[in-house]
Enzyme design. Sequence first.
Site, PDB file in Angstrom:
ATOM      1  N   CYS A 184      52.232  41.844  47.341  1.00  7.40           N
ATOM      2  CA  CYS A 184      52.140  41.796  48.804  1.00  7.40           C
ATOM      3  C   CYS A 184      53.386  42.327  49.517  1.00  7.40           C
ATOM      4  CB  CYS A 184      51.841  40.374  49.265  1.00  7.40           C
ATOM      5  SG  CYS A 184      50.331  39.690  48.558  1.00  7.40           S
ATOM      6  N   HIS A 243      53.680  40.324  56.590  1.00  8.32           N
ATOM      7  CA  HIS A 243      52.544  40.319  55.673  1.00  8.32           C
ATOM      8  C   HIS A 243      51.553  39.271  56.154  1.00  8.32           C
ATOM      9  CE1 HIS A 243      50.000  39.924  52.278  1.00  8.32           C
ATOM     10  NE2 HIS A 243      50.559  38.803  51.835  1.00  8.32           N
ATOM     11  N   ASN A 267      43.992  38.147  53.615  1.00  7.35           N
ATOM     12  CA  ASN A 267      45.189  38.677  52.958  1.00  7.35           C
ATOM     13  C   ASN A 267      44.788  39.919  52.163  1.00  7.35           C
ATOM     14  OD1 ASN A 267      47.359  39.236  51.270  1.00  7.35           O
ATOM     15  ND2 ASN A 267      47.749  37.105  50.743  1.00  7.35           N
TER      16      ASN A 267
END
Length: 325
Positions: free
Chosen positions: A119, A252, A282
């Site tokens: 990520c 993020h 996500n």
Amino acid sequence: MTRYSRITGTGSYLPPNRLTNAQLAAELAVKGVETSDEWIVERTGIKARHFAAPDVTSSDLGLEAAKRAIEAAGLQAADIDLIIVATSTPDMVFPSVACILQHKLGIAGCPAFDLQAVCSGFVYALTVADAMIKSGAASKALVIGAEVFSRILDFSDRTTCVLFGDGAGAVVLEASETPGILASDLHADGKHVGILCVPGHVSGGQVLGSPLLTMDGKAVFKLAVGVLESAARATLAKAGLLETDIDWLIPHQANLRIMHSTAKKLKLPLEKLIVTVDEHGNTSAASIPLALDEAVRSGKVKKGDILMLEGVGGGFTWGAVLLKY
């Protein structure tokens, strides 16, 4: 003359299959897994995510985002002289998604490679592209985050399968006489490998270990908030700027609680926080460029704005990039 880099175009792409929490909960219920829209929203802020069709790969998603970024920059694919793809879900073991995507763009010759920092991948990739441009190794870089995390989810684990989605985001980073990328700060700590990982690997034609994502959510949350604050402050110090100079925080998009906590620690009003996790879930390395592109195209982010991009992910990896758009 000093050589800098700046973002000249953004693009993103989401697969058309949008799955709401209620729809996902209904699918999971058939498998005996209990969850609800209320449970997911309360803990994560996520309301929906997009899943790619079984025959769609990271390079397919990345290609669409790349085309839009190249068009926004006013360039042709042939102008690109560097391709970096941040992904944890490549089309195959090798070659890289970047090489596959290069061919799909109809170009050849320029360096193309993948970068794997989960990520945090996009801020890592953007930092590498910036360094290569500053060194003279490239002039027009295509930096992409692309993921199909739906392929590696354990749909018997409600604590993880509700969190992730598929998508891609891209930017064109060009050489500039004035600074665009102002500072970056990257870190990793391998002792936390086990708190977020896909432990399986291929050996002798078989997958040994689990090929599905596993996560210690509490450990990730505890680590993420602290390291995101420290990375942000480090980039500000390197650039000689203050928290009050930040126009937009684009972190993020993992969990709304982590994002709100980070903004609070930086003393930034939530109005300066770009949020797409509610609709995207996500999307790992794709989340920051997806959020950036949406903010640019909606008119929130304007030329000259100071943006703080932050990523945190498996490894454990984390980092931040401060830039003038």
